[in-house]
Write an enzyme that holds these catalytic residues in place. Structure first.
Site, PDB file in Angstrom:
ATOM      1  CB  SER A  44      -0.314  -0.390   1.583  1.00 54.44           C
ATOM      2  OG  SER A  44      -1.373   1.226   1.735  1.00 54.44           O
TER       3      SER A  44
ATOM      4  CE1 TYR B 183      -3.943  -2.964   5.401  1.00 59.39           C
ATOM      5  CE2 TYR B 183      -3.547  -0.520   5.440  1.00 59.39           C
ATOM      6  CZ  TYR B 183      -3.834  -2.422   5.007  1.00 59.39           C
ATOM      7  OH  TYR B 183      -3.688  -2.055   3.536  1.00 59.39           O
TER       8      TYR B 183
ATOM      9  CE  LYS C 288      -1.109  -4.323   3.288  1.00 57.63           C
ATOM     10  NZ  LYS C 288      -2.047  -6.249   2.737  1.00 57.63           N
TER      11      LYS C 288
ATOM     12  CG  LEU D  88     -14.242  10.099  -0.847  1.00 57.95           C
ATOM     13  CD1 LEU D  88     -14.388  11.315   0.425  1.00 57.95           C
ATOM     14  CD2 LEU D  88     -13.106  10.769  -1.388  1.00 57.95           C
TER      15      LEU D  88
HETATM   16  P1  NAD Z   1     -10.631  -7.391   1.117  1.00 56.64           P
HETATM   17  O1  NAD Z   1     -11.242  -7.382   2.845  1.00 56.64           O
HETATM   18  O2  NAD Z   1     -12.339  -7.160   0.540  1.00 56.64           O
HETATM   19  O3  NAD Z   1     -10.353  -8.365   0.906  1.00 56.64           O
HETATM   20  C1  NAD Z   1      -9.926  -9.396   2.008  1.00 56.64           C
HETATM   21  C2  NAD Z   1     -10.220 -11.226   1.473  1.00 56.64           C
HETATM   22  O4  NAD Z   1      -8.759 -11.804   2.675  1.00 56.64           O
HETATM   23  C3  NAD Z   1     -12.000 -11.401   1.909  1.00 56.64           C
HETATM   24  O5  NAD Z   1     -12.263 -11.809   1.426  1.00 56.64           O
HETATM   25  C4  NAD Z   1     -11.900 -12.347   3.422  1.00 56.64           C
HETATM   26  O6  NAD Z   1     -12.058 -12.538   3.549  1.00 56.64           O
HETATM   27  C5  NAD Z   1      -9.507 -12.856   3.183  1.00 56.64           C
HETATM   28  N1  NAD Z   1      -9.075 -13.365   4.688  1.00 56.64           N
HETATM   29  C6  NAD Z   1      -8.500 -12.719   5.688  1.00 56.64           C
HETATM   30  N2  NAD Z   1      -7.464 -13.398   6.583  1.00 56.64           N
HETATM   31  C7  NAD Z   1      -7.648 -14.458   6.037  1.00 56.64           C
HETATM   32  C8  NAD Z   1      -7.307 -15.108   6.618  1.00 56.64           C
HETATM   33  N3  NAD Z   1      -6.943 -15.657   7.247  1.00 56.64           N
HETATM   34  N4  NAD Z   1      -7.594 -16.604   5.586  1.00 56.64           N
HETATM   35  C9  NAD Z   1      -8.115 -16.770   4.033  1.00 56.64           C
HETATM   36  N5  NAD Z   1      -8.996 -15.013   4.152  1.00 56.64           N
HETATM   37  C10 NAD Z   1      -8.885 -14.126   4.276  1.00 56.64           C
HETATM   38  O7  NAD Z   1     -10.269  -6.286   1.077  1.00 56.64           O
HETATM   39  P2  NAD Z   1      -9.480  -5.294   0.219  1.00 56.64           P
HETATM   40  O8  NAD Z   1      -9.544  -4.588  -0.449  1.00 56.64           O
HETATM   41  O9  NAD Z   1     -10.128  -6.153  -1.359  1.00 56.64           O
HETATM   42  O10 NAD Z   1      -7.671  -5.568  -0.273  1.00 56.64           O
HETATM   43  C11 NAD Z   1      -7.042  -6.823  -0.751  1.00 56.64           C
HETATM   44  C12 NAD Z   1      -5.530  -6.175  -0.307  1.00 56.64           C
HETATM   45  O11 NAD Z   1      -4.840  -5.435  -0.492  1.00 56.64           O
HETATM   46  C13 NAD Z   1      -5.617  -6.676   1.613  1.00 56.64           C
HETATM   47  O12 NAD Z   1      -4.662  -7.118   1.535  1.00 56.64           O
HETATM   48  C14 NAD Z   1      -5.295  -5.176   1.745  1.00 56.64           C
HETATM   49  O13 NAD Z   1      -4.160  -4.893   2.615  1.00 56.64           O
HETATM   50  C15 NAD Z   1      -4.596  -4.283   0.569  1.00 56.64           C
HETATM   51  N6  NAD Z   1      -4.568  -3.246   0.391  1.00 56.64           N
HETATM   52  C16 NAD Z   1      -6.272  -2.622   0.285  1.00 56.64           C
HETATM   53  C17 NAD Z   1      -6.484  -1.208   0.119  1.00 56.64           C
HETATM   54  C18 NAD Z   1      -8.027  -1.352  -0.460  1.00 56.64           C
HETATM   55  O14 NAD Z   1      -7.534   0.211  -0.442  1.00 56.64           O
HETATM   56  N7  NAD Z   1      -9.016  -1.669   0.015  1.00 56.64           N
HETATM   57  C19 NAD Z   1      -5.801   0.238  -0.251  1.00 56.64           C
HETATM   58  C20 NAD Z   1      -3.743  -0.979   0.049  1.00 56.64           C
HETATM   59  C21 NAD Z   1      -3.724  -1.791  -0.333  1.00 56.64           C
HETATM   60  C1  WQD Z   2      -9.333   9.915   1.331  1.00 56.24           C
HETATM   61  C2  WQD Z   2      -9.628  11.288   1.269  1.00 56.24           C
HETATM   62  C3  WQD Z   2     -10.080  11.364   3.309  1.00 56.24           C
HETATM   63  C4  WQD Z   2     -13.933   9.438   4.153  1.00 56.24           C
HETATM   64  C5  WQD Z   2      -6.918   4.182   3.465  1.00 56.24           C
HETATM   65  C6  WQD Z   2      -6.167   3.906   4.085  1.00 56.24           C
HETATM   66  C7  WQD Z   2      -4.841   3.616   3.586  1.00 56.24           C
HETATM   67  C8  WQD Z   2      -5.276   2.637   2.513  1.00 56.24           C
HETATM   68  C9  WQD Z   2      -7.085   2.854   1.612  1.00 56.24           C
HETATM   69  C10 WQD Z   2      -4.896   0.203   2.415  1.00 56.24           C
HETATM   70  C11 WQD Z   2      -9.146  11.504   3.091  1.00 56.24           C
HETATM   71  C12 WQD Z   2     -10.925  11.993   3.223  1.00 56.24           C
HETATM   72  C13 WQD Z   2     -12.566   9.716   3.429  1.00 56.24           C
HETATM   73  C14 WQD Z   2     -15.226  10.154   4.828  1.00 56.24           C
HETATM   74  C15 WQD Z   2     -13.512  12.179   4.418  1.00 56.24           C
HETATM   75  N1  WQD Z   2      -5.507   1.014   2.242  1.00 56.24           N
HETATM   76  N2  WQD Z   2     -12.306  11.361   3.687  1.00 56.24           N
HETATM   77  N3  WQD Z   2     -14.978  11.909   4.388  1.00 56.24           N
HETATM   78  O1  WQD Z   2      -7.591   8.271   3.826  1.00 56.24           O
HETATM   79  O2  WQD Z   2      -6.507   7.421   1.543  1.00 56.24           O
HETATM   80  O3  WQD Z   2      -6.697   6.057   2.923  1.00 56.24           O
HETATM   81  O4  WQD Z   2      -7.461   3.412   2.360  1.00 56.24           O
HETATM   82  O5  WQD Z   2      -3.258   0.196   2.418  1.00 56.24           O
HETATM   83  O6  WQD Z   2      -4.243   2.986   4.117  1.00 56.24           O
HETATM   84  O7  WQD Z   2      -5.540   4.608   5.177  1.00 56.24           O
HETATM   85  O8  WQD Z   2      -8.793   6.433   2.155  1.00 56.24           O
HETATM   86  O9  WQD Z   2     -10.812   6.953   1.336  1.00 56.24           O
HETATM   87  O10 WQD Z   2     -10.129   7.045   3.983  1.00 56.24           O
HETATM   88  O11 WQD Z   2      -9.762   8.870   2.963  1.00 56.24           O
HETATM   89  O12 WQD Z   2     -13.337  13.371   3.677  1.00 56.24           O
HETATM   90  O13 WQD Z   2     -15.884  10.290   5.332  1.00 56.24           O
HETATM   91  O14 WQD Z   2     -11.307  11.374   1.645  1.00 56.24           O
HETATM   92  O15 WQD Z   2     -10.310  12.478   4.473  1.00 56.24           O
HETATM   93  O16 WQD Z   2      -8.358  12.389   2.342  1.00 56.24           O
HETATM   94  P1  WQD Z   2      -6.492   7.426   3.023  1.00 56.24           P
HETATM   95  P2  WQD Z   2     -10.088   7.133   2.192  1.00 56.24           P
END
Ligand code: NAD
Ligand code: WQD
Length: 340
Positions: A126, A151, A155, A202
């Site tokens: 991330s 969290y 990463k 967001l």
């Molecule tokens: P998500 O929660 O939708 O998907 C994660 C999946 O993993 C889920 O289906 C959950 O049931 C499964 N899971 C969790 N722990 C498990 C375990 N112990 N065994 C088997 N399955 C398990 O999340 P996502 O948004 O699809 O994110 C996927 C990956 O990307 C994560 O590692 C997350 O940290 C990373 N990531 C997400 C974002 C984001 O904003 N969505 C941003 C950066 C990184």
């Molecule tokens: C985006 C912008 C908020 C909600 C988070 C995690 C990060 C990553 C992605 C996994 C910010 C603003 C939000 C609301 C708002 N996940 N906001 N009103 O903060 O960039 O990142 O998700 O790795 O680790 O921290 O994403 O979508 O929460 O926010 O004004 O109700 O929207 O303040 O500026 P963020 P976000």
């Protein structure tokens, strides 16, 4: 024969879109997920989109015994995309051990399964690892800042674990993808994000507010050092992000000497929160009600990625713009409502 790719967390938001793109690219995805943050219905939806019902095993990756039994029957896995993790930043502050247990436990158990065989491994990292970058757009070489949350720390440390593992043993080829802000849904509106409870992110808040599930959106902070005072993010369409995983696998297949590498996955463009709201309104003929509120603790002021390394090395580039991110996010929200 189609190459088998183990997709951990493949029932989740990014995982399900990636399974679709793997099928489209001619791979055979095998999903392992414990459904802790996803729903079994996703399998039917993937079948509707692709015509193929992917192999699925309901296993908790922290359960070593169950995982080892599963792996005994999976000798021909060529690659792993490891999505499985918990991802709620606020919850990780309140329950750090839950996050350290699951995010490290699952990663280490999966890596251990490949101690005796060759594997191409793609990890979900991330842009959170950069904190507030000193230079924008942020490159992969930027210093890693002290994590703002457990969290985020999972990463950072996971990336270190992966580098150590790649250095120590010849059988692993590893890529970490640092995602910026994934939003939107598949064009079919059959798969998308399933936020539990009040969305912290967001775009899910915007769509739930627009459909009447929530009250008006609060914009967190309007006195930042940006053009309109609100934070800046690099929003990336989840389908583009899914395709980056296929590109990463192909890169490892074609470059066997690569042991470890890391790539930004974003569009390279930043939008303020108000610009994102305007894009939602414009794409969907809406006029979203919102109020300006206080800053949210721990928020980064502005971040967007330098994506030229992904373009030149992975041969991957985002192609979907913010209007399509917002259109598809709204279509998905409407699909969820009609399915209720
Ligand atoms: P998500 O929660 O939708 O998907 C994660 C999946 O993993 C889920 O289906 C959950 O049931 C499964 N899971 C969790 N722990 C498990 C375990 N112990 N065994 C088997 N399955 C398990 O999340 P996502 O948004 O699809 O994110 C996927 C990956 O990307 C994560 O590692 C997350 O940290 C990373 N990531 C997400 C974002 C984001 O904003 N969505 C941003 C950066 C990184
Ligand atoms: C985006 C912008 C908020 C909600 C988070 C995690 C990060 C990553 C992605 C996994 C910010 C603003 C939000 C609301 C708002 N996940 N906001 N009103 O903060 O960039 O990142 O998700 O790795 O680790 O921290 O994403 O979508 O929460 O926010 O004004 O109700 O929207 O303040 O500026 P963020 P976000």
């Amino acid at each position: 024969m189609k190459k088998k790719i183990l997709v951990t967390g493949g029932m989740g938001y990014i995982g399900s879109h990636t399974v679709v793109e793997l099928i489209n690219a001619g791979y055979h995805p095998v999903i392992v997920d414990n459904l802790s943050n996803s729903d079994k219905k996703v399998l039917t939806q993937i079948k509707q989109i692709t015509g193929i019902s992917p192999e699925f095993y309901e296993i908790d990756l922290c359960d070593k015994v169950a995982l080892n039994i599963f792996m005994e029957h999976q000798q021909d896995i060529a690659g792993v995309i490891h999505f499985a993790a918990f991802k709620a930043v606020g919850e990780s502050v309140a329950q750090p051990l839950k996050y350290y247990d699951n995010n490290f436990g699952s990663l280490i158990n999966v890596l251990r399964c490949f101690e005796e065989r060759k594997v191409a491994f793609v990890f979900s990292s991330s842009c959170t690892v950069y904190g507030q970058p000193d230079v924008l757009p942020v490159t992969e070489e930027a210093p890693i800042k002290k994590a703002e949350s457990p969290y985020g720390n999972t990463k950072q440390v996971a990336e270190e674990i992966l580098q150590d593992v790649a250095k120590a043993a010849d059988n692993y080829q590893i890529v970490s993808l640092r995602y910026f802000n994934p939003v939107g849904a598949h064009a079919s509106a059959l798969i998308g994000e399933l936020p539990r409870g009040i969305p912290q992110n967001l775009v899910p808040f915007i769509t739930q507010s627009a459909i009447g599930k929530r009250g008006p959106l609060t914009v967190f902070g309007s006195d930042y050092d940006t053009a309109d005072g609100t934070c800046i993010r690099d929003f990336i369409h989840v389908v583009d992000l899914a395709k980056a995983h296929v590109a990463a696998l192909q890169y490892l297949e074609n470059n066997k000497a690569v042991k470890y590498d890391v790539f930004n996955v974003g569009t390279g463009k930043g939008y303020t929160v108000l610009e994102a709201i305007n894009a939602f309104d414009k794409a969907n003929g809406q006029s979203l009600a919102y109020q300006l509120g206080e800053r949210r603790a721990g928020d980064i002021e502005k971040v967007w990625g330098e994506v030229s390394k992904s373009a030149s090395v992975l041969n991957w580039k985002a192609s979907l713009e913010i209007d399509e991110m917002m259109r598809s996010a709204w279509a998905w929200e409407q699909h969820l409502q009609s399915a209720e």
